[in-house]
Design a protein around this motif. Structure first.
Motif, PDB file in Angstrom:
ATOM      1  N   ILE A  60      11.556   2.441  -2.809  1.00 30.51           N
ATOM      2  CA  ILE A  60      12.080   1.303  -3.558  1.00 30.51           C
ATOM      3  C   ILE A  60      12.678   0.283  -2.597  1.00 30.51           C
ATOM      4  N   ASP A  61      13.333   0.779  -1.552  1.00 22.55           N
ATOM      5  CA  ASP A  61      13.892  -0.111  -0.536  1.00 22.55           C
ATOM      6  C   ASP A  61      12.792  -0.923   0.142  1.00 22.55           C
ATOM      7  N   LYS A  62      11.633  -0.289   0.351  1.00 22.70           N
ATOM      8  CA  LYS A  62      10.505  -1.000   0.962  1.00 22.70           C
ATOM      9  C   LYS A  62      10.019  -2.119   0.046  1.00 22.70           C
ATOM     10  N   ILE A  64       5.663  13.099 -14.380  1.00 24.34           N
ATOM     11  CA  ILE A  64       6.469  13.274 -13.169  1.00 24.34           C
ATOM     12  C   ILE A  64       7.693  14.102 -13.525  1.00 24.34           C
ATOM     13  N   PRO A  65       8.235  14.888 -12.566  1.00 25.38           N
ATOM     14  CA  PRO A  65       9.345  15.803 -12.865  1.00 25.38           C
ATOM     15  C   PRO A  65      10.710  15.147 -12.968  1.00 25.38           C
ATOM     16  N   LYS A  66      10.858  13.947 -12.404  1.00 26.94           N
ATOM     17  CA  LYS A  66      12.171  13.300 -12.423  1.00 26.94           C
ATOM     18  C   LYS A  66      12.017  11.797 -12.267  1.00 26.94           C
ATOM     19  N   VAL A  67      13.093  11.092 -12.587  1.00 29.35           N
ATOM     20  CA  VAL A  67      13.127   9.643 -12.408  1.00 29.35           C
ATOM     21  C   VAL A  67      14.186   9.327 -11.365  1.00 29.35           C
ATOM     22  N   ILE A  68      13.759   8.715 -10.270  1.00 31.96           N
ATOM     23  CA  ILE A  68      14.734   8.383  -9.236  1.00 31.96           C
ATOM     24  C   ILE A  68      15.617   7.234  -9.708  1.00 31.96           C
ATOM     25  N   ARG A  69      16.811   7.179  -9.169  1.00 30.85           N
ATOM     26  CA  ARG A  69      17.755   6.143  -9.559  1.00 30.85           C
ATOM     27  C   ARG A  69      17.388   4.828  -8.873  1.00 30.85           C
ATOM     28  N   ILE A  70      17.265   3.781  -9.656  1.00 30.33           N
ATOM     29  CA  ILE A  70      16.930   2.461  -9.121  1.00 30.33           C
ATOM     30  C   ILE A  70      18.094   1.519  -9.388  1.00 30.33           C
ATOM     31  N   ARG A  71      18.700   1.038  -8.325  1.00 30.23           N
ATOM     32  CA  ARG A  71      19.851   0.136  -8.447  1.00 30.23           C
ATOM     33  C   ARG A  71      19.376  -1.307  -8.314  1.00 30.23           C
ATOM     34  N   GLU A  72      19.785  -2.135  -9.253  1.00 29.94           N
ATOM     35  CA  GLU A  72      19.435  -3.548  -9.170  1.00 29.94           C
ATOM     36  C   GLU A  72      20.318  -4.252  -8.153  1.00 29.94           C
ATOM     37  N   LEU A  73      19.819  -5.348  -7.628  1.00 25.09           N
ATOM     38  CA  LEU A  73      20.564  -6.127  -6.648  1.00 25.09           C
ATOM     39  C   LEU A  73      21.632  -6.953  -7.335  1.00 25.09           C
ATOM     40  N   GLN A  74      22.689  -7.225  -6.609  1.00 31.81           N
ATOM     41  CA  GLN A  74      23.783  -8.011  -7.177  1.00 31.81           C
ATOM     42  C   GLN A  74      23.372  -9.472  -7.280  1.00 31.81           C
ATOM     43  N   THR A  75      23.638 -10.059  -8.416  1.00 34.58           N
ATOM     44  CA  THR A  75      23.355 -11.481  -8.620  1.00 34.58           C
ATOM     45  C   THR A  75      24.603 -12.167  -9.161  1.00 34.58           C
ATOM     46  N   ASP A  76      24.668 -13.454  -8.925  1.00 34.26           N
ATOM     47  CA  ASP A  76      25.777 -14.253  -9.459  1.00 34.26           C
ATOM     48  C   ASP A  76      25.328 -14.809 -10.800  1.00 34.26           C
ATOM     49  N   THR A  77      25.732 -14.147 -11.885  1.00 31.26           N
ATOM     50  CA  THR A  77      25.276 -14.547 -13.211  1.00 31.26           C
ATOM     51  C   THR A  77      25.813 -15.914 -13.619  1.00 31.26           C
ATOM     52  N   GLU A 108       0.839  -1.186   0.000  1.00 34.75           N
ATOM     53  CA  GLU A 108       0.000   0.000   0.000  1.00 34.75           C
ATOM     54  C   GLU A 108       0.879   1.243   0.000  1.00 34.75           C
ATOM     55  N   TYR A 109       0.651   2.116  -0.982  1.00 35.73           N
ATOM     56  CA  TYR A 109       1.449   3.339  -1.099  1.00 35.73           C
ATOM     57  C   TYR A 109       0.499   4.530  -1.054  1.00 35.73           C
ATOM     58  N   GLU A 110       0.660   5.395  -0.033  1.00 32.53           N
ATOM     59  CA  GLU A 110      -0.285   6.475   0.209  1.00 32.53           C
ATOM     60  C   GLU A 110       0.080   7.781  -0.485  1.00 32.53           C
ATOM     61  N   GLY A 111       1.288   7.921  -0.973  1.00 34.14           N
ATOM     62  CA  GLY A 111       1.709   9.168  -1.609  1.00 34.14           C
ATOM     63  C   GLY A 111       1.349   9.209  -3.081  1.00 34.14           C
ATOM     64  N   THR A 112       1.896  10.198  -3.782  1.00 34.13           N
ATOM     65  CA  THR A 112       1.725  10.291  -5.225  1.00 34.13           C
ATOM     66  C   THR A 112       3.028   9.895  -5.895  1.00 34.13           C
ATOM     67  N   LEU A 113       2.989   9.745  -7.206  1.00 33.42           N
ATOM     68  CA  LEU A 113       4.197   9.376  -7.941  1.00 33.42           C
ATOM     69  C   LEU A 113       5.281  10.427  -7.784  1.00 33.42           C
ATOM     70  N   ASN A 114       4.874  11.682  -7.600  1.00 32.38           N
ATOM     71  CA  ASN A 114       5.855  12.754  -7.410  1.00 32.38           C
ATOM     72  C   ASN A 114       6.561  12.644  -6.063  1.00 32.38           C
ATOM     73  N   ASP A 115       5.949  11.899  -5.136  1.00 36.24           N
ATOM     74  CA  ASP A 115       6.529  11.761  -3.800  1.00 36.24           C
ATOM     75  C   ASP A 115       7.378  10.496  -3.657  1.00 36.24           C
ATOM     76  N   LEU A 116       7.543   9.778  -4.766  1.00 40.42           N
ATOM     77  CA  LEU A 116       8.272   8.516  -4.714  1.00 40.42           C
ATOM     78  C   LEU A 116       9.767   8.759  -4.477  1.00 40.42           C
ATOM     79  N   TYR A 117      10.330   8.111  -3.471  1.00 40.72           N
ATOM     80  CA  TYR A 117      11.740   8.282  -3.129  1.00 40.72           C
ATOM     81  C   TYR A 117      12.432   6.920  -3.123  1.00 40.72           C
ATOM     82  N   GLU A 118      13.752   6.971  -3.001  1.00 40.93           N
ATOM     83  CA  GLU A 118      14.519   5.734  -3.045  1.00 40.93           C
ATOM     84  C   GLU A 118      14.168   4.809  -1.883  1.00 40.93           C
ATOM     85  N   ASN A 119      13.785   5.390  -0.719  1.00 42.23           N
ATOM     86  CA  ASN A 119      13.443   4.523   0.405  1.00 42.23           C
ATOM     87  C   ASN A 119      12.151   3.745   0.146  1.00 42.23           C
TER      88      ASN A 119
END
Length: 246
Positions: free
Chosen positions: A17-19, A54-67, A4-15
């Motif tokens: 994504i962590d959730k 939306i005014p910007k795109v936050i940076r999304i880092r992928e998790l490290q995997t053993d390819t 459940e996300y209560e904010g708007t897309l403009n309020d989306l932050y990296e934390n």
């Protein structure tokens, strides 16, 4: 379950994504599976940004995997899975099909049956090349059943649902770090032994873009594979005896 996300897309932050990552881990999703979700979110945000939603795109880092890691379902694990009640016989039939053919998850649903062959059109193939898989009559019937159910709800989610059922089965037998694609790895590991390391044949059977991808199976411990797939030991003995007395 949904986040459940209560904010708007403009309020989306990296934390936020962590959730998402933390929630996915609570469901025992692998880093590979989580990265698929992260890429989907990133693609959607870029789409919104390109349309000035939306005014910007936050940076999304992928998790490290053993390819290079190749996790497969062992013969013992597979046999345990096949004793479970998944609610409908088509699930066990499907898992058997993928164990025996090494199909990618979507291929049984998007492929076209021509006699005893399943043809994957180039525009739907992962490497954009037409691919054909030879089938037994039992496998043909299984694919027909799967496609019949898929036509009632032809969406990606309906295909992924089978993967979730498989994951639930793995969890029931105490396996938390494997997933549906491991059935394909099981096929590759077995075939590299059965073909005596013929990576060109295995490449063609699995529809890899190059032998470089197939080589991952040659790096597996051969003795470990034989221990994990006991029925292979008898096949190897028989083939050695044939060569000895031929």
């Amino acid at each position: 379950k949904k986040i459940e996300y209560e904010g708007t897309l403009n309020d989306l932050y990296e934390n936020d994504i962590d959730k998402f990552v933390q929630y996915s881990r609570s469901l025992n999703h692998s880093n590979h599976t989580i990265n698929i979700g992260l890429r989907t979110i990133r693609t959607y945000l870029i789409w919104l940004y390109d349309r000035d939603i939306i005014p910007k795109v936050i940076r999304i880092r992928e998790l490290q995997t053993d390819t290079n890691e190749t996790k497969y379902i062992t013969e013992v694990e597979y046999n345990k899975l096949m004793t479970l009640d998944f609610g409908h016989p088509r699930f066990s039939r499907m898992f058997k099909l993928y164990w025996e053919t090494g199909l990618r998850l979507s291929e049984a649903f998007i492929g076209v049956i021509n006699g005893n062959w399943l043809d994957i059109p180039a525009d739907k193939s992962k490497n954009h090349k037409e691919r054909s898989i030879r089938l037994s009559q039992e496998q043909v019937e299984t694919i027909k059943i799967l496609q019949q159910h898929y036509q009632q709800n032809p969406t990606l989610d309906s295909i992924k649902w089978y993967s979730k059922k498989f994951k639930q089965g793995l969890m029931k037998i105490g396996i938390l770090n494997k997933h549906y694609h491991c059935l394909r790895h099981s096929f590759g590991a077995r075939r590299i032994i059965e073909t005596n390391g013929n990576i060109h044949l295995v490449r063609d059977e699995m529809g890899h873009s190059s032998v470089t991808v197939t080589e991952r199976y040659t790096k597996l411990n051969r003795r470990r594979i034989l221990d994990d797939f006991p029925s292979l030991k008898e096949e190897v003995k028989l083939s050695q005896n044939v060569l000895k007395y031929s």
